[in-house]
Structure formats: C-alpha cells, structure tokens
Design an enzyme around this catalytic site. Structure first.
Site, PDB file in Angstrom:
ATOM      1  N   GLU A 191       0.718  -1.229   0.130  1.00  0.00           N
ATOM      2  CA  GLU A 191      -0.045  -0.139   0.015  1.00  0.00           C
ATOM      3  C   GLU A 191       0.843   1.354   0.300  1.00  0.00           C
ATOM      4  O   GLU A 191       0.649   2.075   0.677  1.00  0.00           O
ATOM      5  CB  GLU A 191      -0.945   0.144   1.292  1.00  0.00           C
ATOM      6  CG  GLU A 191      -1.827  -1.147   1.451  1.00  0.00           C
ATOM      7  CD  GLU A 191      -2.683  -1.208   2.614  1.00  0.00           C
ATOM      8  OE1 GLU A 191      -2.223  -0.968   3.727  1.00  0.00           O
ATOM      9  OE2 GLU A 191      -3.846  -1.515   2.438  1.00  0.00           O
TER      10      GLU A 191
ATOM     11  N   CYS B 190     -10.414   0.706   7.839  1.00  0.00           N
ATOM     12  CA  CYS B 190     -10.033   1.836   8.510  1.00  0.00           C
ATOM     13  C   CYS B 190     -10.583   3.178   7.780  1.00  0.00           C
ATOM     14  O   CYS B 190     -10.538   4.086   8.261  1.00  0.00           O
ATOM     15  CB  CYS B 190      -8.412   2.002   8.124  1.00  0.00           C
ATOM     16  SG  CYS B 190      -7.995   1.422   6.571  1.00  0.00           S
TER      17      CYS B 190
END
Lengths: 609, 609
Positions: free
Chosen positions: A288, A372
């Site tokens: 990521e 998240c």
C-alpha cells in the site's frame, strides 16, 4: 502560526452540508450497526468479561470504534439525536469497562495475549489504537464537556508515558498516529509530558523499533532512517502521511526547524513527483505504498482513501504553520476529489482504493474487513466546518468556500461571516462580514491557484488584487456589515502531467475549478469510453446534472469515438495496420468523486487527445 | 503429434551457442559456487547428518540444486570437463545421502519438521521440489546413462504415488511443476502410475488442497476452480504457466480433449490479452501475478524470468500437440526477448523481474534469496539445441533457426541438416540436407509470422510459398545433398498495441525480425531517452554494434528530444502551458535482452511517436 476555529463556530448549508446530513442520517448510524455486527464493540465486552468469546477481526479493530466515536461526537454538534447520544455513551461505557486498572486498553492484548503487550510495535498497532482513543476522547470532551472518555484516554496515555522513553522502554509505533494525538492532548491539558512523548516517538524512528523484517522491510514502516534524514515519500502511504502530519503538529508546538525542513522537503517530493491529480497518494498495491518519482499508474493506482484523508490533515497543519494558501489549495483538491471518491452518494458504500482508470469491476463496498477508511471519512466530514476559517494576530482567514454562517472569535470578539455561494459548482461568493471589533484588521481570502483571474469588490468597490501567500489580504475596519463579492472563474481547463508520467503522455484530464472530471460509461452510451478522444479545440459546456439524487455540474465536450473492433483477437500489430473509424461524438464528463455510483462500466480520468 | 529430437543431435554454432559457451564457462560453475556458499547443498549435508546445523533459506531451496543438476547434466553433452562431472557426482551423492529409507527427500522437512510433511502443500513446495528432482534425474540419466540420481527420484516418486490419490491422501501442489515431471517419468519408464498421478494432481485442483487463505486467496494458487473450468490466466504467473505446461504434457499422453480445449482457451487469453510484447507475462508485483485483461504496465511489469521460461516450455508443448508454427513463433519471441533479458551478457547477473521501462535503478543481481530464475535459465539454455528440430510421421520440422549441424533421426535413419546463418541478426539461412532415406518425405520450414514476405529456393529453384500451419512444407526425396536458401526479410517494424493497453497509446515499439528493441541511456547521450519521440517517416538503419563483448544489431532511427526543463518542480499543468524545444536527434535502439549491461540509465521499449 495560525489558530484553528472550532467546528461549532460555522454552520454550513452548501455542498459539504449534503455530506454532513448524510453522515448524520445514514453513515454514522449504519457504521454503528456494522461495528456491532462485526464484533468490534463486542471485543470490548469480551475484554471486560461481560461477554464470552475471544477477540475477533484484525488487530487494529479497536481503532474503528474510536474513529466512529470521534465522528459521532462531532455529529452531536449538529443534531439533538438522543439515540446517537445514547449509542455514544454506551460505547464509551464498553470502552471504559475494558480498561485495566493500570490504564492499559487494547482488546486484542487480553487474556492469553496479555504477555505480548508492547512486544510487536511494528505490526500490532497498539500505539495506533491508543492514538485514535486519545483523539476520540478529546473530540468527545470538546463537544460534550464530559470527561467520560477523556479520563479513559488520560489513564492510558499516562501509562504509555510511564512506559516509553529514552530511559524507559524504547519504542516507536509501526503505524504513526499517536504523535498527532499526543500533541493534541498536550494542547488540551498543557501537560508537557505528552508533547515530549510525541517528540520521543518521532526521534526514535530509524532505530528498528518501529519495524520488522517479517513482512516488509523497514522502509514500509518508515523506520529505515531517522525522521530528519528522510528526503522522499516512501513506504506505506498512510503511515508516511500520518507521520508527516504528526511531525507537523510537533513542529507547531516545538518550533524545531529541522523537523520543518524535513516536512517541507517531503511535501515538495509528494506534490511534485508522487501525487495523483485527484490529490490521492500511494501508487502501489504491494505494501500500500508510494512508488518511485513519477510512478503514478492510473488503473492500478492504490490511492487509499485514508491516504487522501492524511494528506488533507497534513496540508491543513502545513497551512497553520505557514499561512500559505497553496496548502489549502491542496486540501481543497484532495477533499473534492480523492477523498470524497471514497464514499458513495448514498453514504453507505466505500472505496478503500481509488483508481483513476477502471473497466468498471471495482465497486464500492458496504464495509471492509480492514475498515480503516469508512469511519475515517466520517470523522473528516463531520469536522469539516472547523476547517473553513482560521485566525492569526493579523485577522481572519477564509480558507474554504461553502455556503455558510459563522461566528469567528477574533481577539475575543465575534466576527460574523456569511458566505452565500453555490461553490464548488459556482465561483461566485457573496460574503457578508460584521463585527464588534472596532480596530481595522485583515480579512484573508484564499484565491485558489486554479483561478488565473478573479474579480472582487468590497462594498461595491474594486480591489487591488495583489496576493500574499495565495491570499488576498483586505485590511480595514470591519464593523459593517460589509459586503464582499468574490468571483472565481470556474473555467474548464485541460491539464497535462509531467512527461515522466509516461502513461499520461498525449492525454489530458479536465478540471473545472477544484473539481477533477472523468468519463464513465453511465453517461456515455456511445461505444466504450476507453476509446474516446477529446477535441481540445471545441468549447466545453458545463451543465446541471443529477447523479442519483446528487446535483452536480457535468461537462459536455466534443470528441471522437474510435472503433476498435478490428483489434479483436490481437494484442500487438504493425503500426497503422489495424484501423478503426473515428466518429464524432459528445462526451459527458462527471466529477471524479461521483463515479461508480451507478451501473458498472469503464471509467477514465486521463483522456486521449 | 510431433516427436522432440535429442539435445545431442544438434551442434549449435551461432547466436545461441555464445550463450551455451557462457553457460559452460561462467554460469554453471558460478551457480555451483553459489549453491555451496548460500548453504543450499549444505542443507542436504545437514539432512543426512553429515553436517551440524539447521536448514537455511527458503523452503524451496532444494529445487535450485535440482535445476542446477539438470542444467549441468545437459552441459556434459558439450564438454568433457572432469571437474563438472565431479561436481555433479558429488552433488548427487549429497542428495542421495539425504534421502530417507522410505524415499522421502526434502531437506526442509527434517528433524523437528518431519511431522509437518505433506501438511501444507499450498505454500511449502514439497511437490514442486520433488518435480525438479525428477526432471533433473531424467536429464542426468539420459545424458550419462547412469541411474545414480534416477534411482533417488524413482524412490521418491514411488513414495508420492503411494501417498497421494483419490483413495489415499488427497492433495494437489500449491506450485505446479511435478505434473510435467511425472509425465516425463512416465515417458522414461512407461509406468502408467506416474501419468495417473499427474492426472490426479491436475484434476484435484479447485478443491482447496492446493491453497490456503493465509497469504493469498485460492486464485493465487490456481485452486479457485477445477482446471477444466478455467477461462482466464489469473493468479501467480509462474504457477499458472507451469500448470498449463503440465496439463499440455498430460494431454499429449492422454488425449483428454477437455484438457486441450481448456489450454487453448487459456493460451488465447494469454496471447491476446495478457502478454507483453517481449513475450513476458505477469503484470503485478503483488502475488507475482497476472492482471486483468490488457493490464500490462511497463514500469511495474513483473514479467518474472521464470514466467518467460514457462511460456517457452508451454508453447513448445502446444507445438508438439498441434504442429502449429504460431507456437514456435512465440517460443522464439520469448526466447530472444523476455527470457534472455533475464541473464547478463557476462553470464553471472540475473533479472528476476523484467520491466519494459525503467529509470535505470533496476540492476541485474549476482543471485537472489529466492533464486528460482538463475538455474532455470541454465537448464533452458543448455537444452536449447533440443528445441530446434522435431519430427512427425510426415517428416522433419525445422522449428528454429541457428547456425548449426544436426543429425536428426527420422524413421530410424539419419537426416543431416546444416544451417549456415547469422540468425537472428540476418534472415538468410542456407540449409544443406542429406540423408540415407530413399523415400520422399516432407521438410517443414517455419516461416515466422513476422516475415510478411520471404524467398526460398531449393537447389536453385523457386518454390511455391503456400504455408500450412505456419510452415512451408517441401515434400521430395532428400537423399541429396540438397541446398535450400531461405531468405526471411529482417524488416524493421513499428508495432502498436491494443488500445486498451492505455499506457501504450500513441507509442510504438520497434521490432526487427524476432527481436524487440528498446532505447537505453548508454547508447543515447543526448538528453533523457524518456523524452524521445521517434519519427515514423524516417528510414531506420540496422548497424553492427557491440554491447560489452556481444555483437548485436542496433537500430539507428531519427526523432526528437523534447526539452522538459520547464516542467521542473511541476507535476500537473494547464495543457500547452509548459513548453520545451524539440531537437532533431539520432536515436539508437538496442535489442531489449541486452539492456542493463552497462551504466545505469533510463530505458523504454514503448516510444512516443
């Protein structure tokens, strides 16, 4: 150094208020249900012994509850919903009851995992969760005046202060976040020890405490060198951006110039080499993470919604440090594009990843195992009114434009500012200012960098248009009422990118004001939008449009559709051999944030010219 | 169905022989040293109790030793090097001594890990390593006539046969490889049980035995559905391609038409939607995997060298099945481009990943912790002579062109074929055929699909040029000697790709014969090659050139260098605002396989036009 305004000082009524309403009516209630149904609140009940079972989900699931509590607390500023108040109070009770006597609080590290506490700062997110607890607690206290959650946070924060330090247990968080929280706790309590711990965590990076070689190398955790030696945005994008945001907070309170030169250097790297046109950041799925300079793939853009939020938060703090409008320009860019793209118009579907080009298979999801982003969007959008104004010794800054009414406190007196506008769809903003402040002071109006020319009158008179740090400064007595008419030209612009972003060569993107546009199948029935070419010489018309219930401005352009049927069954061919007719067509572009709200289909931001 | 020729039947002397010489002199000896210095052979010594210590490295490290043994065995066909023979024998001794009485052999699963045997087929590569052992053993037996390694392999293969099956332990390999090996073992022994096990492993996929959710989802392991239901190249590229290769082997021996329709469908998906112009495959770093259709990023191309090798092996088997030249065209494309790019000219540096565009930071490495590619290259290049010819009932196929002398066995008699050529640099091939075969038979000459026109004479007479399945069939008595002169035009072509490969829009790649070209800094001193535009209307000249010691043909083209200085500090700008002068320049292109052999610098295959 500027001073933020409180969220409650501004009542919004425009474009962003639609999102706020959706937050109150749809998003926050539905996220609460999901926290319950996925066992995230149960984890607290299990930890406190009220419920049988064992921890469920990912190690950082507590943080989703805290982010929701933060968002829900802000929401109380805009609603008298007793049900919401009750949910908040009940959730806080669950959190509080799960806390140990010594202050420790993390539902993953209970029972048989108690002995593992603080043993894996790199991957287990203990300090990250603590950070979100602290932020939620401060938000809750500021909104309600109550200490219920704040006492919990203080108790845990004190344990962390007692645990970590150069002469105590050494450590640094694998996922930065607690730095911001500790600085805010210092601001709230004036207790220096929290600021010291934030500084310590920042300075301890690069020593191997925040990383492990088990899954990724130290660069992923931004632990490969000391913070002050960093010169490039690398590693996990959200970690990197949260770190920069926290470091900026620390600079704001300490004035450590080495920190500032580091974050300036990093910011420069981000915006000149590693940022998508949507404001998104993070080029790679693997880790990521950020890519190399100019590595900005469209189809495989990672551009996590949380990274956009982080960039928004960081730029705000950079603005607080410097008073430079360029940082607010970026907040605006991120907000309307790469951040809002993370949530659907209906307010209950989310993108974790925000590509700039797709065949239409990527769809917003109602939730994620790693969730998240959804509550991160909630806390960002419910706190939006607080970002519109700031103050300094010199006066009041109008950072963002939004139909709204505000009571800004400047030198302990009220300055009432009303914005009448259809921004961001229309660039005309009527601003009414009135105040009890007798002495002249400055009103700073941000002139976005995309506004090449603009018009402004104050009480009917034209003004000198010299900008200072991206703001138009108007120094005068404001007792008023005074009327400012600002006209920002919502010109439509073709944008191109640095030639090293090689996949964007010979392509353009379209912007109108702060909005980035895209082509999507749903608005373009002729052929496949991936085969569109846009004609740069034809005039482009903005038009009112509805995407589901949402009013937007779409763009109507002219161009061509290229027939690629003859490519069927071929992947490579001698140049010029495979030909297809080009047919003149209308091309409809919609704001990027609104894509993937209707039927599946190809989408692209960068269009062949 | 065609029959392969033995490696020893052809003596090569041309382009590929340089690689073979390098293998013998540099690569194979240096890889042996690395197997020793990295503990890969020690793992066997530790397993047999000759040495203290514990297993070192990755779980599949045994396979590197086996691949080296396979390559080194082939090497014995070309050298009388006693030292190499001794190394092989000693290594075989170490392998043999590590084998348990029941036949089990894997140095990772010894001592305390004994109980874990066959418990994690998804990630632990037990069957994969066994496959490489079997392949090495067959190669060693065929070359030397010795059974030393073969007996070891048989013993382990028999244990595996006794262990796995529909009525025994159910299982399938997380990384396909053993399927090919078992089919070859069936061919060598005629024992049906090996073929049956290969079929069983193929048919057991999709039932969850080959995958785990721990690291990746079942698609990564190609275990998400039954093999015969696959319709797209997905998951880990090398796994997928090895699986297809093994399945083709199974089809060759069983004739199961459902297997063939599956592999044909998958092959079509590969070559029309998921293959790089270099023949490379695998678009994503995450999971070393295939991407969606037309997802072929240049800079972040993964294109693992092992995937190129797998594609080469698979296409060879598809050719054996069908006699279609298109499969050999692809073998040739992969070999000269995406496969040879995996090894440096000096023969001791490797690429694991083969990007099509780079800033020059990616450099070949002397070895990898995961060293699957280096010895895989070795076994491929040392066995190359075996791929040049095949036979069928109808006659002899000339698949590949290479300066060489061959004694092909056709209907139990010799057919001597000499190729005099500077291929692949020159398309003229003089072929001398002579034989004791009295009856007429067909000689099949592959006419590569890149050769739009060609000339051919047999004993001075022009021939009818009708192609059958990509081959020119010449049916006549060949007692001879007869002289064939084949002229394949080494035209230089601009190639473009399907418009859905959006980053290649408005760009071209250059090919000359089977060679794909690229621009690299080392040959282009003017500016930065990433800013080059090529002029399609100018003539391109091939020129003799040296890259380090290697003779190649470079291409000299005309084009422009665009000055991008004014972009400094900007990432996006209004279209047309940032301008740079275009200067007419010469552009030097080199064969893609030869890049990154000199100083660091930018490289690109796809060039703006």
């Amino acid at each position: 150094k500027l001073t933020p305004c409180s969220i409650s000082s501004v009542k919004i009524k425009g474009f962003m208020n639609d999102y706020l309403e959706t937050m109150l009516k749809v998003t926050i209630p539905s996220q609460y249900e999901l926290l319950e149904s996925t066992g995230r609140i149960d984890n607290f009940r299990i930890a406190s012994g009220k419920k049988e079972g064992s921890f469920k989900g990912l190690v950082f699931n507590d943080s989703d509850v805290y982010k929701w509590l933060e968002a829900a607390s802000y929401a109380l500023l805009f609603t008298n919903d007793d049900d919401l108040k009750e949910k908040i109070d009940n959730t806080i009770k669950e959190v509080k009851d799960a806390q140990e006597d010594n202050g420790y609080l993390n539902t993953y590290f209970m029972f048989e995992r108690k002995k593992e506490r603080w043993t894996d700062l790199a991957t287990k997110h203990e300090l990250y969760c603590a950070g979100h607890l602290i932020q939620a607690a401060i938000a809750h206290k500021r909104v309600t005046g109550e200490d219920t959650l704040f006492d919990v946070a203080i108790k845990f924060a004190d344990l962390i202060v007692d645990t970590f330090g150069p002469d105590k247990k050494r450590g640094a968080p694998g996922h930065p976040e607690i730095e911001m929280a500790l600085v805010e706790l210092y601001r709230e309590t004036k207790n220096q020890k929290y600021l010291n711990l934030a500084k310590y965590f920042l300075e301890e990076r690069g020593n191997g405490y925040a990383s492990t070689y088990r899954f990724f190398n130290p660069e992923y955790y931004i632990d490969h060198k000391p913070f002050k030696e960093l010169d490039e945005m690398t590693g996990h994008a959200v970690r990197m951006l949260y770190l920069c945001t926290g470091a900026t907070d620390i600079y704001l309170e300490t004035g450590d110039e080495e920190i500032f030169s580091t974050i300036e250097r990093l910011w420069e790297n981000l915006v000149t080499k590693k940022m998508y046109i949507t404001g998104g950041a993070g080029s790679r799925y693997e880790g990521e993470s950020f890519g190399e300079d100019y590595e900005l793939p469209n189809r495989r853009a990672y551009t996590e919604t949380c990274a956009a939020i982080a960039s928004y938060m960081w730029n705000y703090r950079m603005f607080l440090v410097t008073g430079e409008g360029k940082y607010v320009d970026l907040m605006e860019l991120v907000l309307y594009n790469g951040l809002l793209s993370g949530i659907s118009i209906d307010g209950k579907h989310y993108f974790y990843v925000n590509p700039l080009e797709d065949r239409g298979k990527k769809r917003r999801q109602p939730w994620y195992e790693c969730a998240c982003c959804p509550p991160n969007i909630s806390r960002t959008l419910t706190s939006f009114p607080g970002y519109i104004y700031t103050t300094s010794d010199e006066g009041v800054y109008i950072n963002l434009y939004e139909n709204s009414q505000a009571n800004i406190i400047y030198k302990e007196k009220e300055v009432k500012i009303t914005q009448e506008t259809d921004y961001p769809w229309d660039g005309k903003i009527r601003i009414i200012v009135s105040t009890e402040v007798i002495d002249p002071f400055s009103l700073f109006l941000r002139i976005p960098s995309w506004a090449n020319v603009f018009d402004i009158t104050v009480d009917g008179e034209k003004l000198n248009k010299n900008l200072e740090k991206g703001f138009l400064k108007i120094f005068k007595p404001w007792k008023g009422p005074h009327e400012i008419i600002l006209n920002l030209p919502m010109d439509i612009k073709f944008v191109e990118s640095h030639p090293f972003v090689r996949e964007n060569l010979d392509k353009v993107a379209l912007k109108r004001g702060p909005m980035v546009y895209c082509i999507e199948k749903a608005d373009n029935k002729e052929g496949d939008v991936w085969n569109y070419l846009i004609d740069l010489n034809e005039k482009i018309e903005p038009e009112n449009y509805q995407i589901n219930s949402k009013r937007v401005i779409k763009l109507k352009a002219k161009g061509y559709h290229e027939d690629i049927q003859n490519w069927e069954g071929r992947l490579y061919s001698q140049s010029g051999r495979v030909k297809g007719e080009k047919k003149k067509i209308d091309i409809n572009l919609i704001p990027y944030f609104a894509w993937a709200n209707r039927e599946e289909g190809p989408m692209a931001v960068w269009i062949r010219k």
